[in-house]
Design an enzyme around this catalytic site. Sequence first.
Site, short mmCIF file in Angstrom:
data_model
loop_
_atom_site.label_atom_id
_atom_site.label_comp_id
_atom_site.label_asym_id
_atom_site.label_seq_id
_atom_site.Cartn_x
_atom_site.Cartn_y
_atom_site.Cartn_z
CG HIS A 19 -1.58 -1.71 0.15
ND1 HIS A 19 -2.26 -2.00 -0.92
CD2 HIS A 19 -2.07 -0.49 0.65
CE1 HIS A 19 -3.18 -1.17 -1.38
NE2 HIS A 19 -3.27 -0.29 -0.17
CB CYS A 21 -6.54 1.10 15.83
SG CYS A 21 -5.27 2.20 15.71
#
Lengths: 647, 647
Positions: free
Chosen positions: A228, A604
């Site tokens: 993250h 993506c």
Amino acid sequence: MNNIPESLGTAVNVQAMVFGNFSDDSGSGVAFTRNPSTGEKLFFGEVLFNAAGEDVVAGIRTPESIEALQARMPEVYQQLFDTQAMLEKHYRDMQDIEFTIQEGRFFILQTRSGKRTGRASIKIAVDMVKEKLITEKEALLRVSPEHVEAFLHPMVDPEAKQDLVATGLPASPGGATGAVVFSAEEAVEETAAGKKVILVRRETTPEDIHGMKVAQGILTELGGMTSHAAVVARGMGVCAITGCNKLTIDYSAGTATTDSGHVIKRGDIITIDGIAGEVMLGDIPKIMASSSDDFQILLSWADKYRKLQVRANAETPEDAAKAIELGAEGIGLCRTEHMFFAADRIDIMRGMILSENRTEREGYLEKLEQFQHDDFLALFRIMDGKPITIRLLDPPLHEFLPHSPEDIKLLSDHIGKPVSMIEAAVSDLQEVNPMLGLRGCRLSVVHPEITEMQVRAIMSAAIAATEEGCHPLPEIMIPLVVNVREIRMISEIIDRGIHSVMKEKTLSIRYKIGTMMETPRACLGADRLAADVEFMSFGTNDLTQMTYGFSRDDAGKFIPAYLTNKLIEMDPFVSLDQRAIGKLMKMAIKDSSKKKKGIKYGICGEHGGDPRSIKYCHKLGLDYVSCSPFRIPVARIAAAQANVEEA
Amino acid sequence: MNNIPESLGTAVNVQAMVFGNFSDDSGSGVAFTRNPSTGEKLFFGEVLFNAAGEDVVAGIRTPESIEALQARMPEVYQQLFDTQAMLEKHYRDMQDIEFTIQEGRFFILQTRSGKRTGRASIKIAVDMVKEKLITEKEALLRVSPEHVEAFLHPMVDPEAKQDLVATGLPASPGGATGAVVFSAEEAVEETAAGKKVILVRRETTPEDIHGMKVAQGILTELGGMTSHAAVVARGMGVCAITGCNKLTIDYSAGTATTDSGHVIKRGDIITIDGIAGEVMLGDIPKIMASSSDDFQILLSWADKYRKLQVRANAETPEDAAKAIELGAEGIGLCRTEHMFFAADRIDIMRGMILSENRTEREGYLEKLEQFQHDDFLALFRIMDGKPITIRLLDPPLHEFLPHSPEDIKLLSDHIGKPVSMIEAAVSDLQEVNPMLGLRGCRLSVVHPEITEMQVRAIMSAAIAATEEGCHPLPEIMIPLVVNVREIRMISEIIDRGIHSVMKEKTLSIRYKIGTMMETPRACLGADRLAADVEFMSFGTNDLTQMTYGFSRDDAGKFIPAYLTNKLIEMDPFVSLDQRAIGKLMKMAIKDSSKKKKGIKYGICGEHGGDPRSIKYCHKLGLDYVSCSPFRIPVARIAAAQANVEEA
């Protein structure tokens, strides 16, 4: 480091020996046809008299500048100068030349294309086109995409580096200095008080976003190149080091202790280098490799010669504007959930999740719809005439809920629900493997009202944008699909959302519905998905996680051992695994395009910004790649290189 | 329920009407050519005079037994009797006949193969072969594998059911009654005190095994058909209900509250029906469908006509013995980690995990090796001459560590390490997605010494068994492989382990090395694995988890919505997804067998015990299926049916 397999070996030349250490009219030296640091077209070199080449390389004696040769042996210098000019012209590239003079006689030992900094590589490439030495296409191939990226960020001055205390993974490039803080809240407070901070965390979660946004840099103990912290930092263009497991962080004590026992305390000034993954004490100077005309010229050539479209992953108006500035041709991934984490919205989202009945939930959804409407409207204005691929809500709902007793108490006060009820909901929504849990389109199946709200917000914003004279091109993307029935069910929900907005308005808006290809099952059954979608976007982060069974958040514990033991050549989250993930993508494209012509294919995941992966996407015949705004120039160059190399 | 797609529709017959409610010499009835409950060859039926067929079906009036017809209208009865005999002979199966008598005239309205209990289906099939009405092969097709399974467990008497308070998933068949306990410890204590207990948990983990072992039945609030509770219960042949989310469990209060507000307290007696997934209050009587000669005859025919080998998933001597008793031809999956959870071993395992240096770790490993040696020796004795596929340590290490403060304190006392150190290790080993984390062969990469210990234990046990005159056939299986380099690296570790044992002994033992095929990547790259393995065993539980991105432990939250919305036809953890998982398996078999002949293919997930999946495995050309011992008879029948159907 350069992805050259060990098995290639190295060639050996055998040649006659000459001696630079024979006499005072002997010597050895190294010269560059242009400046390898700046790229300036200026002959550049060093010489050591009465010395062998080894002495120059070993650095025991300090060599003199090449002008000393000109002064002492002008004829030899002229020979060297003429030769370097000829060599550069012959090889059509900047040369790194080794020479020796034996008793006044000049010898060339070796010439090769010279190593150079990113800045130099761009200047040299562009200059050589101007000099008609190479073509634009060749110039493009002279630049490494990694160089392009480094070009966009301030860097820690390599000359000034000192007090290195720990190293981790170079997760997001650039260099930054600031006072250490251990929480997002502190980061916000200290920044508000005018300080620059480095946010140091064991790992980051979406709840840390507000702190990450204001920090100069991010340093985490855990997580890999696609954790993250890494993904968000790269997205924000903020420098970051992850997986710095030589650091033991103690939140309550407010300390981070290095392997060697040095204790970094809250408020200490540190510098992090996101290119080398190095943590240093104090404020180390940075240098700015600012954007240049040469760079813009090179990018314009890239656009001329590439086939792949380049889009950005962006949600905020700032990111979208940055993306346009850096050349994005649309948004390939707009993660709608990022819009819910802002301080003024998160509790509405939480209230929605914790709603006990339909009326209550609809109240919250209405508020969220207004926020999303405004967000989308802002994006449609910025991306006027360019497509925006909007992914429906993707993360598990528990990611939005508070976990610490204090945060739960705050939320309880705010939305007027008992602490016990919130605790029960948090525990109820907990998952063993959230990555494989109730998320993606599964949320739409279980909570269709959320999807309907999102679609209403998208379409009402598109209508409003159109009324303002903009040309919105929304593409609604369904995440985590495993089969076509999900797409059909959710398309119906989308239709409901659209019709409830359209009833009120008369404008008709063109929109597309497509799917993320991020489960192996979606790829294996792509033929069955084809009829119901207009685009397929490969979400290669999740696809890699599932195909390998590697959790991005946990793989930091074994990927290093895999690399050390040569079990994998590259971290599959950094560079697309062409063998297995590539096989799935190929199958998916082949099987679906057989069933329906005209499907647009994109990527993506984080790989959309990785040069090797981008080149592979070109080979696969994708229509576009989508990456963080800051990687768009890299992607433009890599896409052009792929096409030029193919030709 | 029977996997008949809705889209098939239903046929309609149009025929002339006759009236059983015309007069007193009219009537309607239903008859079976044999007893549908017991299978006895005894004509059996019911009649209602002056009534239409609807009256019989509606159950408003109580019909008389068929003997009443014989008494009242002997000629009609004779007609019916002759007709039923003819129909059964014609259709070669037990018939369910509807008839009407109009003014003394006899009409057959309908005849069809009659529904029957499992017990009856077996008796009828075997009897009809004896009567030369059908062949052995036909007899095999007359039995549903699900029936076979129910046959092996005591069941809640359907006639006696009452006080139903909750329903969940029928996770493991059978019926059980006991006092409610809420922890494994309580289960052990109460059982030791002579009580029978039902273990009620939110979910179960490997730490609960000792409680699950002694419980009569297991009931969990969370988890699906393949959750830990379900898998372990089926493996143990213990009845279980999982995903009973109408129940709210409060451990501290010692209560489980039903949807309707009924509070089940610690010590309350409940009955659970693992076939229907029903929870009832009190002690509901059970009936025993005990094993019969007919059943054994049928199984002997199954063995005669099947191609697929049937192996068992087993670790303990008890399970292995049970497996042999039920016809297993070897062990297809021996999960070595199960051997570490016993009370006398778990702290040694924990000590090994928490070791701070090599010497300390080696001390613990030596103790573990002795345990594993003894375990394997016991298995080799039982499985004399039959292969045992031993999977190397698979689960993440944190699964072995204690989590509650009390357990951590106990461990600290036991192994003499500070509580803070254990807490730090627990938090350090924590994972976000343990399913995709540091487990399987990744453990061997990071901790080769554990693998080496396991191999030493296996081989020294094999040597000891051979010295006793047994014929051990160990097959070492590497779990969670993604590429061939892992297999090569671990094969080297295995070799090291084997040689260190062999040095001490002179016997040579034949062994095999193979791999689990449980990541999509392993299947996609099977061609590259082929050269380095002798067998491939499809771990379709994990393969399904990764291909779908469905966590077994969490999917209970959305699979019901998927089934309700018809997004999937079947829970892919219950029945193998032939489209996607099948595609991966097919590719793997095709690609690897092209590279090397003679690789043995098996399946060892839960699907190995599912009849539909077993039939598919036959079609794929697998060599064996492996399942819980209690499902072996089911697998034998299903494997035979697959082969007979194919022919």
